[in-house]
Design a protein around this motif. Sequence first.
Motif, PDB file in Angstrom:
ATOM      1  N   TRP A   1     111.756  45.095 -11.394  1.00  0.00           N
ATOM      2  CA  TRP A   1     112.054  45.754 -12.800  1.00  0.00           C
ATOM      3  C   TRP A   1     112.901  46.854 -12.857  1.00  0.00           C
ATOM      4  CZ3 TRP A   1     111.263  45.541 -17.958  1.00  0.00           C
ATOM      5  CH2 TRP A   1     111.345  46.738 -18.713  1.00  0.00           C
ATOM      6  N   GLN A   2     112.815  47.515 -11.647  1.00  0.00           N
ATOM      7  CA  GLN A   2     113.486  48.691 -11.650  1.00  0.00           C
ATOM      8  C   GLN A   2     114.827  48.656 -11.156  1.00  0.00           C
ATOM      9  OE1 GLN A   2     112.316  51.915 -11.836  1.00  0.00           O
ATOM     10  NE2 GLN A   2     114.487  52.776 -11.632  1.00  0.00           N
TER      11      GLN A   2
ATOM     12  N   ASP B   1     111.003  52.042 -19.868  1.00  0.00           N
ATOM     13  CA  ASP B   1     111.003  52.231 -18.293  1.00  0.00           C
ATOM     14  C   ASP B   1     110.074  53.112 -18.064  1.00  0.00           C
ATOM     15  OD1 ASP B   1     111.978  51.776 -15.540  1.00  0.00           O
ATOM     16  OD2 ASP B   1     112.787  53.804 -16.024  1.00  0.00           O
ATOM     17  N   ALA B   2     109.967  54.231 -18.743  1.00  0.00           N
ATOM     18  CA  ALA B   2     109.195  55.272 -18.350  1.00  0.00           C
ATOM     19  C   ALA B   2     107.797  55.335 -18.470  1.00  0.00           C
ATOM     20  CB  ALA B   2     109.541  56.828 -19.216  1.00  0.00           C
TER      21      ALA B   2
ATOM     22  N   ARG C   1     121.134  54.858 -28.608  1.00  0.00           N
ATOM     23  CA  ARG C   1     119.955  55.218 -28.944  1.00  0.00           C
ATOM     24  C   ARG C   1     118.898  53.712 -28.466  1.00  0.00           C
ATOM     25  NH1 ARG C   1     118.387  58.835 -32.666  1.00  0.00           N
ATOM     26  NH2 ARG C   1     120.005  60.114 -33.828  1.00  0.00           N
ATOM     27  N   SER C   2     119.831  52.765 -28.649  1.00  0.00           N
ATOM     28  CA  SER C   2     118.952  51.567 -27.880  1.00  0.00           C
ATOM     29  C   SER C   2     118.863  51.733 -26.427  1.00  0.00           C
ATOM     30  CB  SER C   2     119.891  50.237 -28.413  1.00  0.00           C
ATOM     31  OG  SER C   2     120.746  50.271 -27.649  1.00  0.00           O
ATOM     32  N   ARG C   3     119.950  52.223 -25.826  1.00  0.00           N
ATOM     33  CA  ARG C   3     119.481  52.522 -24.305  1.00  0.00           C
ATOM     34  C   ARG C   3     118.707  53.481 -23.954  1.00  0.00           C
ATOM     35  NH1 ARG C   3     122.652  55.590 -20.688  1.00  0.00           N
ATOM     36  NH2 ARG C   3     124.121  56.319 -22.390  1.00  0.00           N
ATOM     37  N   GLU C   4     118.489  54.473 -24.863  1.00  0.00           N
ATOM     38  CA  GLU C   4     117.312  55.576 -24.887  1.00  0.00           C
ATOM     39  C   GLU C   4     115.972  54.831 -25.032  1.00  0.00           C
ATOM     40  OE1 GLU C   4     114.617  58.680 -25.062  1.00  0.00           O
ATOM     41  OE2 GLU C   4     116.307  58.443 -24.057  1.00  0.00           O
ATOM     42  N   LEU C   5     115.893  53.712 -25.787  1.00  0.00           N
ATOM     43  CA  LEU C   5     114.622  53.181 -26.048  1.00  0.00           C
ATOM     44  C   LEU C   5     114.149  52.272 -24.864  1.00  0.00           C
ATOM     45  CD1 LEU C   5     115.050  51.967 -29.837  1.00  0.00           C
ATOM     46  CD2 LEU C   5     113.479  53.837 -28.903  1.00  0.00           C
TER      47      LEU C   5
END
Length: 804
Positions: A272-273, A191-192, A182-186
């Motif tokens: 960043w990317q 990033d989006a 979930r933290s990786r999803e945040l």
Amino acid sequence: MKTRDWPIRSKLTALVVAPVTALLALWIFATTLTFGPALDLLSARTLLYDLGRPGEVVVTELQRERRLSVVQLAGATELPALAEQRERTDRAITELRRRVDGEALRDAADDLLETRVDQLVTALAALPAGRDFIDDRKVDRAGAIGLYSGMVSAAFQAFAGMATLADPDLNRQALALTALGRSRELLGQSDALLAGALTAGRFAEGEHSQLVQAIGNQRWLTESAVADLPETGRAAYQRLTESEAFTRLRTMQDTLVAANRSGRPPVDAAAWQASHDAVQQQLRDFELAEADGLTDRSVPMAVRILARLAAAGVLGLVAVVVSVLVALRVGRTLVRRLSGVRTAALELAEHRLPDVVTRLRRGEQVDVAREAPPLEYGHDEIGEVGRAFTEVQRTAVQAAVDEVTLRRGLNEVFLNIARRSQSLVHRQLHLLDRMERRAEDPDELAELFQVDHLATRLRRHAEDLVILAGSAPGRGWRNPVAMVDLIRGAISEVEAYDRVDITVAQPAGVLGRAVGDVIHLLAELVENATAFSPPDSRVTVTGEQVANGYALEITDQGLGMSAAALETANTRLASSPDFDPAQSARLGLFVVARLAARHNVRVRLRSSGEGGVTAVVLVPSDLITAEPPAGPDPATLAAASADPGRRLAHTARRGTVPRPRTRPPTAPPASAAPPARSNGAATSDTPPVIGLGATASPEEPADELEGLPQRVRRHTPAAQRRSISTDTPTPRSPEEVRRVMAALQAGTARGRATVITPSAAAKPAVPAKPAAPAGRTDPAEQTDPAVPAAPTKPATNPDTTDRN
């Protein structure tokens, strides 16, 4: 539920089944509780490879498609890379659907996980519609982020549903890995948002706040998840955070948090990317590695749980089986021992004790110890019951021995008293015979005949005692006796003999060995018929030959009997029961039944047409013989042959030497003029024939009388009123005495040589008592005497009669 009347086997079965069933249920319950978590541990690998790995690929592809969709919405042109990404996303979703529809995953998943998997599939089904909205630019960047974030959130909810392991440490580690995802999803959402802002050149309204919130939640969630990892997992994650890409990304996140909300993001898009992609890949690899380690640890643990379960299950099953076997063995032993006690009790009550009583009544000696062997059933309570029952059966057998001994003693007492009474009665009858021969006063003679008749009844009642005691009476006959004489002999022993008519008696004879018992049997039945019928009614006796013997019917017009009473009486008459002192009112019934059983004579009672009772006596063929020839003297036989009209319906039995008899000048008929009696006294060598009530007229000469001679009351000098001055009787001349005795003897001879016709027998003017048959042997009489005729007597109710 009433268990009191259950068989002992059912009760023991209930006692065994209840605890064994409870133990088996507990064993099944404990096995199920342990087996379920073990299966969950074994199914962790299935869940990981059928849901975790495909689901993680779908999440990664959705995150990439989300970033490209936001970039396209932020720009003015369509991105070719978005179409390629959508194809990769579709392939990942197709593979996920194939895996979640398989039987392996459905069998391993619980209800909660199945529900969340269905929700994930439903959320993914909305992806084509969302793409259309994005392509048509009907949603903004925030809407596109929300669309994809909802699908990813549904995937992580399914991942959380997989964390249902039995071991707490493993389950906590699984939840920590889900939190890291979930933290990786945040981080992907950040990033989006940043990619859209960088493409548009500035943050849209509210995007900076969303970015800051996502970064904050990602850091907090990461710290919480790492805290639940095992020591090795925390160390690995700590090394991951110390990498250059992770440090550079954290620095740029801090810059973005402090940046202006409406200006351009203060970070380089390429830097960043690069940092974001590197961190995302490192976090993904870390999660997959930890998930594989978790799965590898769950399998040995599941094997250990299953091994313990198998050991506990086998031991529990062995305990159940042992309990059942012990219960069955003990129950079968108890049932067998108790059944043995019951069988012994029933054997004693139904077979052994009745057999002992029967043997005792036959006079056999009985060994109490042999007939009541000890019952050995151990030394517990059942053994004590067996020993107690042994004492009970010994006491019962001994009581039966004592009772039969006492009954035998009572029978001996009855027999002794009866024998003494018989001797006294015989002596009394001889004495009465002599007194009757010497008596000339008609009144005195009538009273003597009455006493004589009572003595005859006493003799029969004494014989009743002998029969009830199990012995045979003393009277017996050597030669066959005519049936008509046998019937007359039975009538002569009845008090109201003058009310009895013999209507038909076909010629036949009875063997001498059965004459006494048949006479006694008929006398009991005739006496009952007279006792239970009105004094003015008649009792008829008929006899005829039948196919299997000789049938005698005794019919009265009395009170009658009910159908139930007749059935009970016939049952007793047919079975010849043992004498029961409690049935003292039915002595005649026992006597008749015992006499009938002695000679196989059948006796049955039935209702007669006149309302009374008919007793049917069937004498068997082996006791019936031809009628013995008559033996009258030549003078009597010649007189009977000269005048056939004077022959009567029945043949003469035996004659005596006629003695002349004169008719008194004035002799009115008397209602109680008694003829000669029949009491068994020895008076001559041949028996007389009994007339069935001949009519005598005072004016008829003595030699014209038919049937038995009739003694009539007359005014003899002995019977005339004596003067007050003297009581000396008028002397008779020898010639007068000779004439009287000659006339009496002649009339007696003619009466014995002939019998009257049935019409004359119907209503006798002066009924005469019939004589007993000849040829008997009594204990007090050792000759074959002739029996004179019996006197007439008014009908009275017997004092000791009963209805059979």
